[in-house]
Design an enzyme around this catalytic site. Structure first.
Site, mmCIF file in Angstrom:
data_model
loop_
_atom_site.group_PDB
_atom_site.id
_atom_site.type_symbol
_atom_site.label_atom_id
_atom_site.label_comp_id
_atom_site.label_asym_id
_atom_site.label_seq_id
_atom_site.Cartn_x
_atom_site.Cartn_y
_atom_site.Cartn_z
ATOM 1 N N ILE A 11 0.851 -1.204 0.000
ATOM 2 C CA ILE A 11 0.000 0.000 0.000
ATOM 3 C C ILE A 11 0.882 1.249 0.000
ATOM 4 O O ILE A 11 1.800 1.373 0.813
ATOM 5 C CB ILE A 11 -0.915 0.039 1.248
ATOM 6 C CG1 ILE A 11 -1.637 -1.296 1.444
ATOM 7 C CG2 ILE A 11 -1.930 1.189 1.145
ATOM 8 C CD1 ILE A 11 -2.350 -1.440 2.791
ATOM 9 N N ASP A 64 8.955 7.569 -1.662
ATOM 10 C CA ASP A 64 8.371 8.723 -2.337
ATOM 11 C C ASP A 64 8.066 8.256 -3.757
ATOM 12 O O ASP A 64 8.987 8.008 -4.543
ATOM 13 C CB ASP A 64 9.383 9.885 -2.346
ATOM 14 C CG ASP A 64 8.800 11.139 -2.966
ATOM 15 O OD1 ASP A 64 7.779 11.044 -3.676
ATOM 16 O OD2 ASP A 64 9.368 12.224 -2.737
ATOM 17 N N ASN A 91 -2.469 4.059 -3.695
ATOM 18 C CA ASN A 91 -3.255 5.083 -3.001
ATOM 19 C C ASN A 91 -2.595 6.456 -2.988
ATOM 20 O O ASN A 91 -3.290 7.471 -2.979
ATOM 21 C CB ASN A 91 -3.518 4.615 -1.560
ATOM 22 C CG ASN A 91 -3.967 5.757 -0.678
ATOM 23 O OD1 ASN A 91 -5.095 6.225 -0.780
ATOM 24 N ND2 ASN A 91 -3.055 6.258 0.160
ATOM 25 N N TYR A 157 -5.954 18.358 -11.282
ATOM 26 C CA TYR A 157 -6.322 17.247 -10.394
ATOM 27 C C TYR A 157 -7.278 16.306 -11.117
ATOM 28 O O TYR A 157 -7.093 15.082 -11.118
ATOM 29 C CB TYR A 157 -6.950 17.753 -9.086
ATOM 30 C CG TYR A 157 -7.335 16.607 -8.181
ATOM 31 C CD1 TYR A 157 -6.355 15.830 -7.570
ATOM 32 C CD2 TYR A 157 -8.667 16.252 -7.999
ATOM 33 C CE1 TYR A 157 -6.697 14.738 -6.784
ATOM 34 C CE2 TYR A 157 -9.024 15.171 -7.209
ATOM 35 C CZ TYR A 157 -8.035 14.414 -6.600
ATOM 36 O OH TYR A 157 -8.379 13.329 -5.824
ATOM 37 N N LYS A 161 -6.865 12.238 -12.258
ATOM 38 C CA LYS A 161 -7.767 11.145 -11.881
ATOM 39 C C LYS A 161 -8.446 10.532 -13.115
ATOM 40 O O LYS A 161 -8.768 9.352 -13.121
ATOM 41 C CB LYS A 161 -8.775 11.630 -10.827
ATOM 42 C CG LYS A 161 -8.113 11.912 -9.466
ATOM 43 C CD LYS A 161 -7.456 10.648 -8.883
ATOM 44 C CE LYS A 161 -6.758 10.897 -7.563
ATOM 45 N NZ LYS A 161 -6.200 9.669 -6.949
ATOM 46 N N VAL A 190 -14.486 12.670 0.960
ATOM 47 C CA VAL A 190 -13.926 11.862 2.050
ATOM 48 C C VAL A 190 -13.171 12.828 2.959
ATOM 49 O O VAL A 190 -12.252 13.516 2.493
ATOM 50 C CB VAL A 190 -12.904 10.819 1.530
ATOM 51 C CG1 VAL A 190 -12.482 9.883 2.652
ATOM 52 C CG2 VAL A 190 -13.457 10.041 0.347
HETATM 53 C C1 8X3 Z 1 -11.345 13.864 -4.118
HETATM 54 C C2 8X3 Z 1 -12.753 14.133 -4.453
HETATM 55 O O1 8X3 Z 1 -14.449 15.803 -5.351
HETATM 56 O O2 8X3 Z 1 -12.563 16.722 -4.150
HETATM 57 O O3 8X3 Z 1 -10.737 13.036 -5.031
HETATM 58 O O4 8X3 Z 1 -12.278 15.838 -6.350
HETATM 59 S S1 8X3 Z 1 -13.000 15.684 -5.098
#
Ligand code: 8X3
Length: 255
Positions: A11, A64, A91, A157, A161, A190
């Site tokens: 992990i 890292d 993760n 970001y 993803k 979260v």
């Molecule tokens: C985190 C969820 O909605 O802040 O990955 O992008 S959000």
């Protein structure tokens, strides 16, 4: 349900949040865990606590994921006892800054792309050949609702993803004849250290979860454990978890 007892689970990013919850959740099921993060003293603390609580074997690793060299060294120097990794949980990841594209700091982009995308790629590249050789493995990526949707001030970001989603899908195709499972667990709100790191401001971070009950790292770890413990003929391609009052990345009902 397949037993996780005695399985070796690697992990990344266990110093807090979802990664730390996964370390505990897998150890609670009897798995032996290789837990890694950038700061060894934190990983060692978590390792000690897990050993004492669950009596499983724990290997604490300084890693890292932005350093390809560090990854290769760490994985290739694992002892025979730890080499045969059954499950990899990618993760380690972060969001840094939340600004309009033209006002954002490109250093944030480097950090997110290097960690969320390149880190995941290089850790997987180091561990996957052993899984292929042993004809068994499960790679579980921690994606995000941001991999399904783009939202304002989140270009990079969200892009990282979306990349995790694409890598997950392609990798599943590339390993389909190798008895390797590839899954992604994609969560929405979260409450972890995530927003503190994103904003660098505790008040702003708190506001993200205001007026609703967010998910916890443990909620996400539950889904990861579920995904890893299905019967051998089942692959969970993807689980999307949202807080009960969250409809999408940008639409939530707050009281
Ligand atoms: C985190 C969820 O909605 O802040 O990955 O992008 S959000």
């Amino acid at each position: 349900m397949e037993s996780l007892k005695g399985k070796i689970v690697f992990i990344t990013g266990v110093s807090s949040g979802i990664g730390k919850s996964c370390a505990y959740a897998f150890a609670a099921k009897g798995a032996n865990v290789i837990i890694s993060a950038r700061r060894l003293e934190i990983v060692e603390k978590v390792a000690q606590d897990i050993r004492a609580k669950f009596g499983v074997k724990v290997f604490a690793l300084k890693l890292d994921v932005r350093s390809r060299e560090e990854i290769d060294k760490a994985v290739f120097s694992l002892s025979d006892e730890w080499k045969a990794i059954d499950i990899l949980i990618n993760n380690a990841g972060l969001a840094k800054g939340m600004n309009k594209f033209y006002e954002d700091d490109a250093d944030n982009w480097d950090e997110m792309i290097d960690t969320n995308v390149k880190g995941l790629l290089f850790v997987t590249k180091a561990i996957l050949p052993g899984m292929i050789e042993r004809k068994f493995g499960h790679i579980i990526n921690i994606g995000s609702i941001a991999g399904h949707e783009a939202y304002p001030k989140g270009a990079v970001y969200c892009a990282t993803k979306h990349a995790v989603d694409a890598i997950t899908r392609s990798l599943r195709m590339d390993t389909i004849d190798k008895n390797i499972l590839v899954s992604t667990i994609d969560a929405g709100l979260v409450e972890t250290n995530f927003s503190n790191i994103r904003f660098g401001d505790a008040e702003k971070a708190k506001n993200v979860y205001k007026g609703l009950t967010p998910l916890t790292g443990d909620d996400v770890a539950d889904a990861v454990v579920f995904c890893a413990s299905r019967p051998a003929h089942v692959n969970i391609a993807e689980i999307t978890l949202l807080a009960a009052r969250q409809a999408s990345a940008t639409i939530s009902y707050r009281e």
